[in-house]
Scaffold this motif. Structure first.
Motif, PDB file in Angstrom:
ATOM      1  N   GLY A 126      -5.571  32.649 -78.043  1.00 39.40           N
ATOM      2  CA  GLY A 126      -4.911  32.705 -79.349  1.00 39.40           C
ATOM      3  C   GLY A 126      -4.918  31.366 -80.054  1.00 39.40           C
ATOM      4  O   GLY A 126      -5.104  31.292 -81.274  1.00 39.40           O
ATOM      5  N   ASP A 127      -4.738  30.290 -79.284  1.00 40.37           N
ATOM      6  CA  ASP A 127      -4.771  28.950 -79.885  1.00 40.37           C
ATOM      7  C   ASP A 127      -6.163  28.615 -80.393  1.00 40.37           C
ATOM      8  O   ASP A 127      -6.315  28.049 -81.478  1.00 40.37           O
ATOM      9  CB  ASP A 127      -4.288  27.895 -78.878  1.00 40.37           C
ATOM     10  CG  ASP A 127      -2.797  27.962 -78.624  1.00 40.37           C
ATOM     11  OD1 ASP A 127      -2.080  28.699 -79.342  1.00 40.37           O
ATOM     12  OD2 ASP A 127      -2.341  27.284 -77.685  1.00 40.37           O
ATOM     13  N   PHE A 128      -7.198  28.967 -79.639  1.00 41.10           N
ATOM     14  CA  PHE A 128      -8.566  28.731 -80.113  1.00 41.10           C
ATOM     15  C   PHE A 128      -8.882  29.594 -81.332  1.00 41.10           C
ATOM     16  O   PHE A 128      -9.606  29.163 -82.224  1.00 41.10           O
ATOM     17  CB  PHE A 128      -9.592  28.985 -79.004  1.00 41.10           C
ATOM     18  CG  PHE A 128      -9.865  27.787 -78.149  1.00 41.10           C
ATOM     19  CD1 PHE A 128     -10.424  26.631 -78.679  1.00 41.10           C
ATOM     20  CD2 PHE A 128      -9.561  27.808 -76.800  1.00 41.10           C
ATOM     21  CE1 PHE A 128     -10.675  25.521 -77.886  1.00 41.10           C
ATOM     22  CE2 PHE A 128      -9.812  26.702 -75.992  1.00 41.10           C
ATOM     23  CZ  PHE A 128     -10.370  25.557 -76.539  1.00 41.10           C
ATOM     24  N   ALA A 129      -8.339  30.800 -81.385  1.00 43.63           N
ATOM     25  CA  ALA A 129      -8.590  31.684 -82.526  1.00 43.63           C
ATOM     26  C   ALA A 129      -8.032  31.103 -83.827  1.00 43.63           C
ATOM     27  O   ALA A 129      -8.514  31.441 -84.915  1.00 43.63           O
ATOM     28  CB  ALA A 129      -7.994  33.067 -82.262  1.00 43.63           C
ATOM     29  N   LYS A 130      -7.050  30.233 -83.729  1.00 47.21           N
ATOM     30  CA  LYS A 130      -6.443  29.621 -84.915  1.00 47.21           C
ATOM     31  C   LYS A 130      -7.186  28.377 -85.398  1.00 47.21           C
ATOM     32  O   LYS A 130      -6.925  27.892 -86.492  1.00 47.21           O
ATOM     33  CB  LYS A 130      -4.986  29.241 -84.615  1.00 47.21           C
ATOM     34  CG  LYS A 130      -4.093  30.431 -84.349  1.00 47.21           C
ATOM     35  CD  LYS A 130      -2.712  29.962 -83.930  1.00 47.21           C
ATOM     36  CE  LYS A 130      -1.870  31.111 -83.409  1.00 47.21           C
ATOM     37  NZ  LYS A 130      -0.632  30.625 -82.790  1.00 47.21           N
ATOM     38  N   VAL A 131      -8.091  27.845 -84.581  1.00 52.40           N
ATOM     39  CA  VAL A 131      -8.835  26.642 -84.971  1.00 52.40           C
ATOM     40  C   VAL A 131      -9.820  27.027 -86.079  1.00 52.40           C
ATOM     41  O   VAL A 131     -10.503  28.047 -85.985  1.00 52.40           O
ATOM     42  CB  VAL A 131      -9.584  26.035 -83.765  1.00 52.40           C
ATOM     43  CG1 VAL A 131     -10.433  24.844 -84.195  1.00 52.40           C
ATOM     44  CG2 VAL A 131      -8.596  25.629 -82.674  1.00 52.40           C
ATOM     45  N   ALA A 132      -9.872  26.209 -87.112  1.00 48.25           N
ATOM     46  CA  ALA A 132     -10.732  26.534 -88.252  1.00 48.25           C
ATOM     47  C   ALA A 132     -11.370  25.279 -88.847  1.00 48.25           C
ATOM     48  O   ALA A 132     -10.832  24.174 -88.727  1.00 48.25           O
ATOM     49  CB  ALA A 132      -9.908  27.242 -89.332  1.00 48.25           C
ATOM     50  N   GLY A 133     -12.504  25.493 -89.472  1.00 48.00           N
ATOM     51  CA  GLY A 133     -13.158  24.449 -90.258  1.00 48.00           C
ATOM     52  C   GLY A 133     -13.352  23.140 -89.516  1.00 48.00           C
ATOM     53  O   GLY A 133     -13.870  23.095 -88.405  1.00 48.00           O
ATOM     54  N   GLU A 134     -12.897  22.074 -90.153  1.00 43.49           N
ATOM     55  CA  GLU A 134     -13.093  20.727 -89.616  1.00 43.49           C
ATOM     56  C   GLU A 134     -12.301  20.451 -88.338  1.00 43.49           C
ATOM     57  O   GLU A 134     -12.553  19.445 -87.664  1.00 43.49           O
ATOM     58  CB  GLU A 134     -12.763  19.688 -90.686  1.00 43.49           C
ATOM     59  CG  GLU A 134     -13.738  19.711 -91.843  1.00 43.49           C
ATOM     60  CD  GLU A 134     -13.403  18.692 -92.917  1.00 43.49           C
ATOM     61  OE1 GLU A 134     -12.445  17.902 -92.738  1.00 43.49           O
ATOM     62  OE2 GLU A 134     -14.106  18.695 -93.939  1.00 43.49           O
ATOM     63  N   GLN A 135     -11.355  21.325 -88.003  1.00 40.23           N
ATOM     64  CA  GLN A 135     -10.616  21.131 -86.757  1.00 40.23           C
ATOM     65  C   GLN A 135     -11.553  21.163 -85.550  1.00 40.23           C
ATOM     66  O   GLN A 135     -11.271  20.524 -84.537  1.00 40.23           O
ATOM     67  CB  GLN A 135      -9.538  22.205 -86.587  1.00 40.23           C
ATOM     68  CG  GLN A 135      -8.362  22.039 -87.513  1.00 40.23           C
ATOM     69  CD  GLN A 135      -7.334  23.132 -87.272  1.00 40.23           C
ATOM     70  OE1 GLN A 135      -7.661  24.314 -87.211  1.00 40.23           O
ATOM     71  NE2 GLN A 135      -6.075  22.717 -87.128  1.00 40.23           N
TER      72      GLN A 135
END
Length: 173
Positions: A126-135
């Motif tokens: 779930g935490d990886f699913a929230k990572v987006a774009g430049e993160q």
């Protein structure tokens, strides 16, 4: 048991000859599903009658591997959080072999480990699913100097549970 002192970061450069995983072919968007599927596969492993049996004195039992994978998910959740909230953090050292001894992996309840592994993998997914774009480009380092972006960190991570599931499902353990 002999401590594992290998630097497994090479899995970011070439396929693993043992489990066959090629992390260069994994897109970071696939990480959540890979983690959840892997955790699901461990559920069957942890119901085996011989789940506590080591094939030899230098190889963990399926239960010990599962407890390790659970703790890998927990440690990597903390490290991911550091990478996303701090600039270029160095992760606290984690001695996985000492943890296995101190926490008595081989004596833990397989049913409890199954639930905790599923929970830890789901949280990390779930935490990886929230990572987006430049993160995905944010960085962090291990205490030994190994340097990661969130993307390479994710691909490096996924090798561990995949490799250990391979260990216990190919007849080695």
């Amino acid at each position: 048991m002999e401590p594992d002192t290998k630097d497994w970061t090479w899995v970011l450069e070439r396929p693993c000859p043992e489990c066959g995983l090629d992390t260069s072919e994994i897109h970071h968007d696939d990480i959540p599903d890979l983690l959840r599927a892997n955790a699901s596969a461990w559920q069957e492993v942890l119901t085996r009658p011989a789940v506590r049996e080591r094939p030899d004195e230098n190889t963990w039992s399926p239960l010990e591997y599962a407890a390790h994978v659970r703790d890998v998910c927990r440690v990597f959740t903390e490290r991911l959080h550091l990478m996303l909230t701090q600039d270029g953090p160095t992760y606290p050292n984690w001695d996985q072999d000492a943890t296995a001894v101190e926490d008595r992996y081989g004596e833990q309840d397989p049913t409890r480990v199954a639930g905790e592994l599923a929970e830890a993998a789901d949280r990390l997914a779930g935490d990886f699913a929230k990572v987006a774009g430049e993160q995905w480009d944010r960085t962090g380092s291990r205490s030994d100097g190994a340097h990661f972006t969130v993307d390479t960190f994710a691909r490096y991570l996924v090798h561990d549970p995949v490799h250990h599931l391979h260990d216990v499902t190919r007849g080695v353990v």
